[in-house]
Motif scaffolding. Structure first.
Motif, PDB file in Angstrom:
ATOM      1  N   ALA A 190      -1.306  11.625 -12.519  1.00  0.00           N
ATOM      2  CA  ALA A 190      -0.789  10.667 -11.187  1.00  0.00           C
ATOM      3  C   ALA A 190      -2.185   9.859 -10.966  1.00  0.00           C
ATOM      4  N   SER A 191      -2.610  10.883 -10.745  1.00  0.00           N
ATOM      5  CA  SER A 191      -3.929   9.691  -9.611  1.00  0.00           C
ATOM      6  C   SER A 191      -4.524   8.610 -10.985  1.00  0.00           C
ATOM      7  N   PHE A 192      -4.576   9.209 -12.286  1.00  0.00           N
ATOM      8  CA  PHE A 192      -4.817   8.149 -13.293  1.00  0.00           C
ATOM      9  C   PHE A 192      -3.556   6.658 -13.459  1.00  0.00           C
ATOM     10  N   VAL A 193      -2.842   7.059 -12.911  1.00  0.00           N
ATOM     11  CA  VAL A 193      -1.960   6.253 -13.345  1.00  0.00           C
ATOM     12  C   VAL A 193      -1.556   5.437 -11.208  1.00  0.00           C
ATOM     13  N   PHE A 194      -1.736   6.229 -10.344  1.00  0.00           N
ATOM     14  CA  PHE A 194      -2.197   5.372  -9.314  1.00  0.00           C
ATOM     15  C   PHE A 194      -3.431   4.583  -8.300  1.00  0.00           C
ATOM     16  N   VAL A 195      -4.114   4.796  -9.483  1.00  0.00           N
ATOM     17  CA  VAL A 195      -5.870   4.035  -9.565  1.00  0.00           C
ATOM     18  C   VAL A 195      -5.743   2.501 -10.531  1.00  0.00           C
ATOM     19  N   ILE A 196      -4.345   2.953 -11.124  1.00  0.00           N
ATOM     20  CA  ILE A 196      -4.503   1.868 -11.994  1.00  0.00           C
ATOM     21  C   ILE A 196      -3.416   0.704 -11.914  1.00  0.00           C
ATOM     22  N   VAL A 197      -2.760   1.302 -10.485  1.00  0.00           N
ATOM     23  CA  VAL A 197      -1.010   0.731  -9.745  1.00  0.00           C
ATOM     24  C   VAL A 197      -1.977  -0.179  -9.051  1.00  0.00           C
ATOM     25  N   PHE A 198      -2.538   0.907  -8.197  1.00  0.00           N
ATOM     26  CA  PHE A 198      -3.148   0.496  -7.377  1.00  0.00           C
ATOM     27  C   PHE A 198      -4.476  -1.182  -6.804  1.00  0.00           C
ATOM     28  N   MET A 199      -5.075  -1.024  -7.979  1.00  0.00           N
ATOM     29  CA  MET A 199      -6.331  -1.427  -7.698  1.00  0.00           C
ATOM     30  C   MET A 199      -5.382  -2.695  -7.914  1.00  0.00           C
ATOM     31  N   ALA A 200      -4.239  -2.583  -9.185  1.00  0.00           N
ATOM     32  CA  ALA A 200      -4.085  -4.146 -10.186  1.00  0.00           C
ATOM     33  C   ALA A 200      -3.324  -5.006  -8.944  1.00  0.00           C
ATOM     34  N   ILE A 201      -2.193  -4.274  -8.158  1.00  0.00           N
ATOM     35  CA  ILE A 201      -1.306  -4.702  -6.870  1.00  0.00           C
ATOM     36  C   ILE A 201      -1.924  -5.009  -5.498  1.00  0.00           C
ATOM     37  N   VAL A 202      -3.258  -3.845  -5.771  1.00  0.00           N
ATOM     38  CA  VAL A 202      -3.583  -4.118  -4.096  1.00  0.00           C
ATOM     39  C   VAL A 202      -4.705  -5.572  -3.835  1.00  0.00           C
ATOM     40  N   VAL A 210       3.822   7.331  -2.279  1.00  0.00           N
ATOM     41  CA  VAL A 210       4.253   7.354  -2.520  1.00  0.00           C
ATOM     42  C   VAL A 210       4.979   7.769  -4.165  1.00  0.00           C
ATOM     43  N   GLY A 211       4.921   6.523  -4.946  1.00  0.00           N
ATOM     44  CA  GLY A 211       5.192   6.910  -6.332  1.00  0.00           C
ATOM     45  C   GLY A 211       4.359   8.389  -6.559  1.00  0.00           C
ATOM     46  N   TYR A 212       2.640   7.341  -5.750  1.00  0.00           N
ATOM     47  CA  TYR A 212       1.909   8.622  -6.424  1.00  0.00           C
ATOM     48  C   TYR A 212       2.562   9.872  -5.926  1.00  0.00           C
ATOM     49  N   VAL A 213       2.462   9.931  -5.046  1.00  0.00           N
ATOM     50  CA  VAL A 213       3.310  12.158  -4.488  1.00  0.00           C
ATOM     51  C   VAL A 213       3.625  12.142  -5.279  1.00  0.00           C
ATOM     52  N   ALA A 214       5.627  11.585  -5.458  1.00  0.00           N
ATOM     53  CA  ALA A 214       6.211  12.143  -6.853  1.00  0.00           C
ATOM     54  C   ALA A 214       6.103  12.344  -7.651  1.00  0.00           C
ATOM     55  N   LEU A 215       4.708  11.498  -8.855  1.00  0.00           N
ATOM     56  CA  LEU A 215       4.462  11.911  -9.669  1.00  0.00           C
ATOM     57  C   LEU A 215       3.521  13.099 -10.109  1.00  0.00           C
ATOM     58  N   ILE A 216       2.946  13.798  -8.544  1.00  0.00           N
ATOM     59  CA  ILE A 216       2.270  14.863  -8.690  1.00  0.00           C
ATOM     60  C   ILE A 216       2.889  16.145  -9.322  1.00  0.00           C
ATOM     61  N   GLU A 217       3.973  16.100  -8.719  1.00  0.00           N
ATOM     62  CA  GLU A 217       4.676  17.327  -9.264  1.00  0.00           C
ATOM     63  C   GLU A 217       5.585  17.402 -10.679  1.00  0.00           C
ATOM     64  N   THR A 218       5.312  16.362 -11.567  1.00  0.00           N
ATOM     65  CA  THR A 218       5.523  16.054 -12.484  1.00  0.00           C
ATOM     66  C   THR A 218       4.904  16.419 -13.773  1.00  0.00           C
ATOM     67  N   ILE A 219       3.691  15.182 -13.547  1.00  0.00           N
ATOM     68  CA  ILE A 219       3.048  15.134 -14.680  1.00  0.00           C
ATOM     69  C   ILE A 219       1.307  15.804 -14.573  1.00  0.00           C
ATOM     70  N   GLY A 220       1.420  16.130 -12.898  1.00  0.00           N
ATOM     71  CA  GLY A 220      -0.258  16.659 -12.538  1.00  0.00           C
ATOM     72  C   GLY A 220      -0.859  15.839 -11.787  1.00  0.00           C
ATOM     73  N   LEU A 221      -1.763  16.473 -11.286  1.00  0.00           N
ATOM     74  CA  LEU A 221      -2.576  16.010 -10.308  1.00  0.00           C
ATOM     75  C   LEU A 221      -3.525  14.680 -10.812  1.00  0.00           C
ATOM     76  N   TYR A 222      -4.509  15.277 -12.240  1.00  0.00           N
ATOM     77  CA  TYR A 222      -5.015  14.326 -12.684  1.00  0.00           C
ATOM     78  C   TYR A 222      -4.381  12.792 -13.257  1.00  0.00           C
ATOM     79  N   VAL A 256       0.775  -0.913   0.189  1.00  0.00           N
ATOM     80  CA  VAL A 256       0.451   0.018   0.523  1.00  0.00           C
ATOM     81  C   VAL A 256       1.099   1.399   0.353  1.00  0.00           C
ATOM     82  N   PHE A 257       2.195   1.521   0.590  1.00  0.00           N
ATOM     83  CA  PHE A 257       2.303   2.697   1.022  1.00  0.00           C
ATOM     84  C   PHE A 257       3.531   3.383  -0.445  1.00  0.00           C
ATOM     85  N   LEU A 258       4.452   2.199  -0.622  1.00  0.00           N
ATOM     86  CA  LEU A 258       4.703   2.235  -1.862  1.00  0.00           C
ATOM     87  C   LEU A 258       4.536   2.278  -3.484  1.00  0.00           C
ATOM     88  N   PRO A 259       2.774   2.122  -3.983  1.00  0.00           N
ATOM     89  CA  PRO A 259       2.067   2.903  -4.329  1.00  0.00           C
ATOM     90  C   PRO A 259       1.968   4.385  -4.285  1.00  0.00           C
TER      91      PRO A 259
END
Length: 166
Positions: free
Chosen positions: A112-124, A98-110, A93-96
């Motif tokens: 990064a949220s798209f990527v986070f939902v995919i990774v989180f739902m697939a892994i967890v 951390v990745g989400y927070v790191a991505l917000i600044e570079t690719i934007g919140l929305y 749970v924690f590592l995705p």
């Protein structure tokens, strides 16, 4: 195995180690606050200076953290705080996150949220691919509509939002 019933025989991080590390971090944070407070002025010059209150709180924080550190060194080192299997679940749970927070600044919140939902739902979650894709598109789209369009709250944006004029 629930968190309430940790098997002391299972391999993992000892409670003593965790308490020492956390107490040491807290001692360092208290020292940082003290350094900053005294740099701003922590005295009383016709009234409290800007660092007066934070310095007093930091001294209390330092004393309590030092006490916890002292007690941790006296603790039995065999008591298990968290097993490696439990820690693995936490890191899933924690590592995705951390990745989400790191991505917000570079690719934007929305995006990064798209990527986070995919990774989180697939892994967890282990959800079906179509529900992952649907959720990954709908959640950021609704968040964009609510915050950017309705409330007009500027949130971090990246190159994708710039293509749409935001």
């Amino acid at each position: 195995m629930s968190l309430e019933t940790v098997d002391d025989r299972a391999p993992g991080l000892s409670r003593r180690t965790v308490e020492i590390v956390i107490a040491a971090i807290m001692v360092c944070l208290a020292g940082l606050v003290l350094w900053d407070s005294y740099g701003r002025g922590a005295g009383w010059d016709g009234g409290p200076q800007s660092g007066f209150f934070p310095a007093r709180i930091a001294w209390i924080f330092l004393a309590v953290s030092g006490f916890v550190l002292f007690q941790a060194f006296r603790r039995d080192s065999a008591e298990v705080f968290v097993t490696w299997a439990q820690l693995k679940h936490v890191l899933r749970v924690f590592l995705p996150l951390v990745g989400y927070v790191a991505l917000i600044e570079t690719i934007g919140l929305y995006v990064a949220s798209f990527v986070f939902v995919i990774v989180f739902m697939a892994i967890v979650g282990g959800a079906r691919w179509w529900s992952i894709a649907l959720t990954a598109v709908i959640v950021p789209a609704i968040a964009f509509w609510v915050f950017e369009v309705q409330f007009q709250v500027p949130l971090p944006k990246g190159p994708v939002e710039a293509l749409f004029g935001y």
